[in-house]
Write a protein that holds these residues in place. Structure first.
Motif, short mmCIF file in Angstrom:
data_model
loop_
_atom_site.label_atom_id
_atom_site.label_comp_id
_atom_site.label_asym_id
_atom_site.label_seq_id
_atom_site.Cartn_x
_atom_site.Cartn_y
_atom_site.Cartn_z
N LEU A 1 0.81 -1.22 0.00
CA LEU A 1 0.00 0.00 0.00
C LEU A 1 0.85 1.26 0.00
O LEU A 1 0.37 2.34 -0.34
N GLU A 2 2.11 1.14 0.41
CA GLU A 2 3.03 2.28 0.39
C GLU A 2 3.87 2.32 -0.89
O GLU A 2 4.69 3.23 -1.07
N THR A 3 3.69 1.36 -1.76
CA THR A 3 4.48 1.28 -2.98
C THR A 3 3.75 2.01 -4.10
O THR A 3 2.84 1.45 -4.73
N ASP A 4 4.13 3.26 -4.34
CA ASP A 4 3.51 3.97 -5.46
C ASP A 4 4.21 3.58 -6.76
O ASP A 4 5.25 2.93 -6.76
N SER A 5 3.65 3.99 -7.87
CA SER A 5 4.17 3.57 -9.17
C SER A 5 5.59 4.08 -9.41
O SER A 5 6.41 3.40 -10.04
N ARG A 6 5.90 5.28 -8.90
CA ARG A 6 7.25 5.83 -9.10
C ARG A 6 8.30 4.98 -8.40
O ARG A 6 9.35 4.68 -8.96
N LYS A 7 8.01 4.59 -7.14
CA LYS A 7 8.96 3.76 -6.39
C LYS A 7 9.13 2.39 -7.05
O LYS A 7 10.25 1.88 -7.17
N PHE A 8 8.02 1.79 -7.44
CA PHE A 8 8.08 0.48 -8.09
C PHE A 8 8.94 0.55 -9.34
O PHE A 8 9.81 -0.30 -9.58
#
Length: 241
Positions: free
Chosen positions: A97-104
């Motif tokens: 839930l803390e993994t946004d698309s930018r981080k991924f």
């Protein structure tokens, strides 16, 4: 011109530097690359004091133009690439839930896409000569996704699949591609700072020593073609698996 070059991409203070030392001791010229090349100076000085030729480079391995230019410079100015080690990690734990698309995307770029770029460019030069070794550093996440590591595990699974495909394609051209699964904690500054029992574990051979780990990379490069290893699992005797 050198008789042969070992390029270490992701030459960090622990595993990457240990691999560089071992290949230097085996007689190859070391080219070490990382995003902050000034951090390579202690390693460069150490190798040069021992009369081992060594060169440091700045590289963001996610940038195709930088990767292409680095390989060209090494081939033209230093020598022929005999070994390329891709050792970039990107081990960043975070809940889904803390993994946004930018981080991924960034984790995938570092741990998988960069491996593709570096492996492909190595193959360009090695396939023309019909020899060479390409080694990829994996992790527990390469074969098992754990809670809180969805981005990292997906990238490492992808890197492993890339290595498998490259091994099957390049093996007939006398290019050895191998994947090293490090299924354990490694003796690094981060481990020592964050695990109170690290010292006790080291006394019991419960943490991977980077220098002993690095011996495996040299061994893989020196294997005869009739006995190549594709995947090597490394863990202390006490590690669960």
């Amino acid at each position: 011109m050198s008789k042969g070059v070992a390029l270490i991409i992701g030459a960090g203070d622990a595993i990457g530097s240990a691999i560089a030392r071992k290949f230097a001791a085996s007689g190859l010229t070391v080219c070490a690359a990382r995003r902050n090349p000034e951090k390579l100076e202690p390693l460069m000085e150490e190798l040069r004091v021992k009369s081992h030729p060594a060169h440091a480079y700045q590289l963001d391995a996610r940038k195709e133009e930088q990767v292409i230019d680095l390989y060209r410079r090494i081939e033209e100015e230093v020598g022929e690439l005999e070994v390329v080690v891709f050792n970039i990690g990107a081990n960043v734990p975070m809940g889904i839930l803390e993994t946004d698309s930018r981080k991924f995307f960034k984790i995938w770029e570092m741990a998988c896409f960069a491996g593709f770029l570096c492996g492909r460019e190595a193959a360009r030069y090695m396939s023309a000569r019909k020899r060479g070794t390409i080694l990829f550093t994996g992790a527990t996440a390469s074969v098992r996704g754990n809670a809180g590591f969805a981005a990292f595990a997906s990238a490492k699974h992808g890197l492993r699949a890339l290595a498998q495909s490259m091994a099957r394609e390049l093996g007939p051209q006398n290019i050895h591609v191998a994947h090293v699964v490090i299924d354990a904690a490694v003796d690094t500054a981060w481990i020592n700072e964050n695990f109170p029992d690290a010292a006790a574990l080291k006394e019991k051979d419960g943490i991977v020593d980077p220098n002993d780990l690095a011996d495996n990379y040299v061994m893989l490069h020196q294997q005869p073609a009739n006995s190549w290893t594709f995947e090597l699992d490394v863990r202390p005797w006490m590690e669960r698996w």
